[in-house]
Design a protein around this motif. Sequence first.
Motif, PDB file in Angstrom:
ATOM      1  N   GLU A   1       0.830  -1.210   0.000  1.00  0.00           N
ATOM      2  CA  GLU A   1       0.000   0.000   0.000  1.00  0.00           C
ATOM      3  C   GLU A   1       0.863   1.258   0.000  1.00  0.00           C
ATOM      4  O   GLU A   1       0.558   2.238  -0.678  1.00  0.00           O
ATOM      5  CB  GLU A   1      -0.928   0.006   1.212  1.00  0.00           C
ATOM      6  CG  GLU A   1      -2.082  -0.978   1.103  1.00  0.00           C
ATOM      7  CD  GLU A   1      -2.965  -0.987   2.344  1.00  0.00           C
ATOM      8  OE1 GLU A   1      -2.476  -0.550   3.416  1.00  0.00           O
ATOM      9  OE2 GLU A   1      -4.134  -1.409   2.244  1.00  0.00           O
ATOM     10  N   GLN A   2       1.965   1.195   0.749  1.00  0.00           N
ATOM     11  CA  GLN A   2       2.846   2.356   0.834  1.00  0.00           C
ATOM     12  C   GLN A   2       3.634   2.560  -0.458  1.00  0.00           C
ATOM     13  O   GLN A   2       3.812   3.691  -0.920  1.00  0.00           O
ATOM     14  CB  GLN A   2       3.817   2.179   2.007  1.00  0.00           C
ATOM     15  CG  GLN A   2       4.780   3.348   2.199  1.00  0.00           C
ATOM     16  CD  GLN A   2       5.688   3.150   3.406  1.00  0.00           C
ATOM     17  OE1 GLN A   2       5.482   2.258   4.219  1.00  0.00           O
ATOM     18  NE2 GLN A   2       6.712   3.986   3.510  1.00  0.00           N
ATOM     19  N   GLU A   3       4.090   1.466  -1.059  1.00  0.00           N
ATOM     20  CA  GLU A   3       4.993   1.559  -2.200  1.00  0.00           C
ATOM     21  C   GLU A   3       4.289   1.737  -3.548  1.00  0.00           C
ATOM     22  O   GLU A   3       4.878   2.272  -4.477  1.00  0.00           O
ATOM     23  CB  GLU A   3       5.885   0.309  -2.265  1.00  0.00           C
ATOM     24  CG  GLU A   3       6.843   0.160  -1.100  1.00  0.00           C
ATOM     25  CD  GLU A   3       7.879   1.285  -1.056  1.00  0.00           C
ATOM     26  OE1 GLU A   3       8.280   1.767  -2.134  1.00  0.00           O
ATOM     27  OE2 GLU A   3       8.265   1.680   0.060  1.00  0.00           O
ATOM     28  N   LYS A   4       3.059   1.297  -3.660  1.00  0.00           N
ATOM     29  CA  LYS A   4       2.410   1.345  -4.983  1.00  0.00           C
ATOM     30  C   LYS A   4       2.124   2.765  -5.427  1.00  0.00           C
ATOM     31  O   LYS A   4       2.117   3.067  -6.623  1.00  0.00           O
ATOM     32  CB  LYS A   4       1.127   0.511  -5.007  1.00  0.00           C
ATOM     33  CG  LYS A   4      -0.099   1.154  -4.382  1.00  0.00           C
ATOM     34  CD  LYS A   4      -1.317   0.298  -4.560  1.00  0.00           C
ATOM     35  CE  LYS A   4      -2.568   0.959  -3.972  1.00  0.00           C
ATOM     36  NZ  LYS A   4      -2.989   2.148  -4.730  1.00  0.00           N
ATOM     37  N   GLY A   5       1.921   3.682  -4.465  1.00  0.00           N
ATOM     38  CA  GLY A   5       1.667   5.070  -4.837  1.00  0.00           C
ATOM     39  C   GLY A   5       0.556   5.184  -5.862  1.00  0.00           C
ATOM     40  O   GLY A   5      -0.524   4.618  -5.697  1.00  0.00           O
ATOM     41  N   GLU A   6       0.841   5.901  -6.962  1.00  0.00           N
ATOM     42  CA  GLU A   6      -0.131   6.054  -8.043  1.00  0.00           C
ATOM     43  C   GLU A   6       0.222   5.179  -9.244  1.00  0.00           C
ATOM     44  O   GLU A   6      -0.078   5.527 -10.390  1.00  0.00           O
ATOM     45  CB  GLU A   6      -0.204   7.523  -8.479  1.00  0.00           C
ATOM     46  CG  GLU A   6      -0.808   8.448  -7.441  1.00  0.00           C
ATOM     47  CD  GLU A   6      -1.051   9.836  -8.006  1.00  0.00           C
ATOM     48  OE1 GLU A   6      -0.484  10.175  -9.064  1.00  0.00           O
ATOM     49  OE2 GLU A   6      -1.828  10.593  -7.398  1.00  0.00           O
ATOM     50  N   MET A   7       0.854   4.040  -8.982  1.00  0.00           N
ATOM     51  CA  MET A   7       1.321   3.208 -10.087  1.00  0.00           C
ATOM     52  C   MET A   7       0.212   2.876 -11.071  1.00  0.00           C
ATOM     53  O   MET A   7       0.357   3.060 -12.284  1.00  0.00           O
ATOM     54  CB  MET A   7       1.932   1.907  -9.555  1.00  0.00           C
ATOM     55  CG  MET A   7       2.424   0.972 -10.664  1.00  0.00           C
ATOM     56  SD  MET A   7       3.268  -0.495 -10.038  1.00  0.00           S
ATOM     57  CE  MET A   7       1.927  -1.370  -9.238  1.00  0.00           C
TER      58      MET A   7
ATOM     59  N   GLU B   1      -2.804   4.258 -11.374  1.00  0.00           N
ATOM     60  CA  GLU B   1      -3.372   5.476 -11.978  1.00  0.00           C
ATOM     61  C   GLU B   1      -2.492   5.945 -13.135  1.00  0.00           C
ATOM     62  O   GLU B   1      -2.993   6.293 -14.222  1.00  0.00           O
ATOM     63  CB  GLU B   1      -3.496   6.580 -10.922  1.00  0.00           C
ATOM     64  CG  GLU B   1      -4.578   6.342  -9.877  1.00  0.00           C
ATOM     65  CD  GLU B   1      -4.141   5.444  -8.736  1.00  0.00           C
ATOM     66  OE1 GLU B   1      -4.924   5.271  -7.784  1.00  0.00           O
ATOM     67  OE2 GLU B   1      -3.012   4.909  -8.793  1.00  0.00           O
ATOM     68  N   LYS B   2      -1.172   5.921 -12.926  1.00  0.00           N
ATOM     69  CA  LYS B   2      -0.242   6.325 -13.980  1.00  0.00           C
ATOM     70  C   LYS B   2      -0.292   5.347 -15.151  1.00  0.00           C
ATOM     71  O   LYS B   2      -0.143   5.745 -16.318  1.00  0.00           O
ATOM     72  CB  LYS B   2       1.178   6.413 -13.417  1.00  0.00           C
ATOM     73  CG  LYS B   2       1.384   7.572 -12.462  1.00  0.00           C
ATOM     74  CD  LYS B   2       2.790   7.570 -11.897  1.00  0.00           C
ATOM     75  CE  LYS B   2       3.002   8.745 -10.948  1.00  0.00           C
ATOM     76  NZ  LYS B   2       4.369   8.729 -10.339  1.00  0.00           N
TER      77      LYS B   2
END
Length: 273
Positions: free
Chosen positions: A242-248, A250-251
């Motif tokens: 959850e912390q590392e995925k960020g906006e992956m 969405e991008k």
Amino acid sequence: MKIGLIGTGNMGTILLEALITGGAVSPSDFIVTNRTKSKADRLKHKYRDITVESSADEVIRQSDIIFICVKPLDIISLTKEKAELFSREKCLVSITSPIQVPWLEEMVDASCARIIPSITNRAHAGVSLFTFGDSCKYHWKDKLWEMFSKVSVPFEIHEDIIRVSSDIVSCGPAFISFLTRSLIEAAATETKIDEGTATMLAENMLIGLGELLKQKHFTLPALQEKVCVKGGITGEGIAVMEQEKGEMFEKLFRATHKKFADEAFHIQNKFSS
């Protein structure tokens, strides 16, 4: 009924093999061609009863349904050049998302449809996305739906969500494969497990996950909740993700939609010229 296939690249070949092994189309009913004829000939070695022709003209003339499995820009050129061969009693099917069905209908008298397959159809699974032209005759709609019901879950899709639907259905297996390979590589790097063992475990995990969903034992949220015991090890892993995925993701969708818009722009210009 004869089924034509123009283009035997990755998706054209997967489509043909899925329809044959799924019992939707007999090999003797397939007529195929490819710009590099040797690629089509390789299919002939595997399915001896298919017919390989040296030109798209012959495939169109002899076929009732014609699947066009070439690059998007080439679809416009081919359809314009061969328009008179796509007579009213035939059905033209594109398998690429940037080509809108109304564009095809403006060029030919045939019934027109778009069907976006997935590599998962090769295992007679997954979804195939359908868009029918306004003038597509009902018997062609029924025939195509019947064919693809044997190798997939057919789903009729509206034009405004065709790209995101294709991202999930058609591109999704590649995205999930990338994530799984990343999991395997990290496991082999950070722990004592070897890559071969990690690969075997991961592949069978995916198969098991698919079966759980197929048999409707769990939904995706329920499955995560079931495995992720509060305060447990899985929860620690989920917290990192959850912390590392960020906006992956969405991008990801922004990138695929931009590429789609660029392709559609160039194709529409070529269509209009």
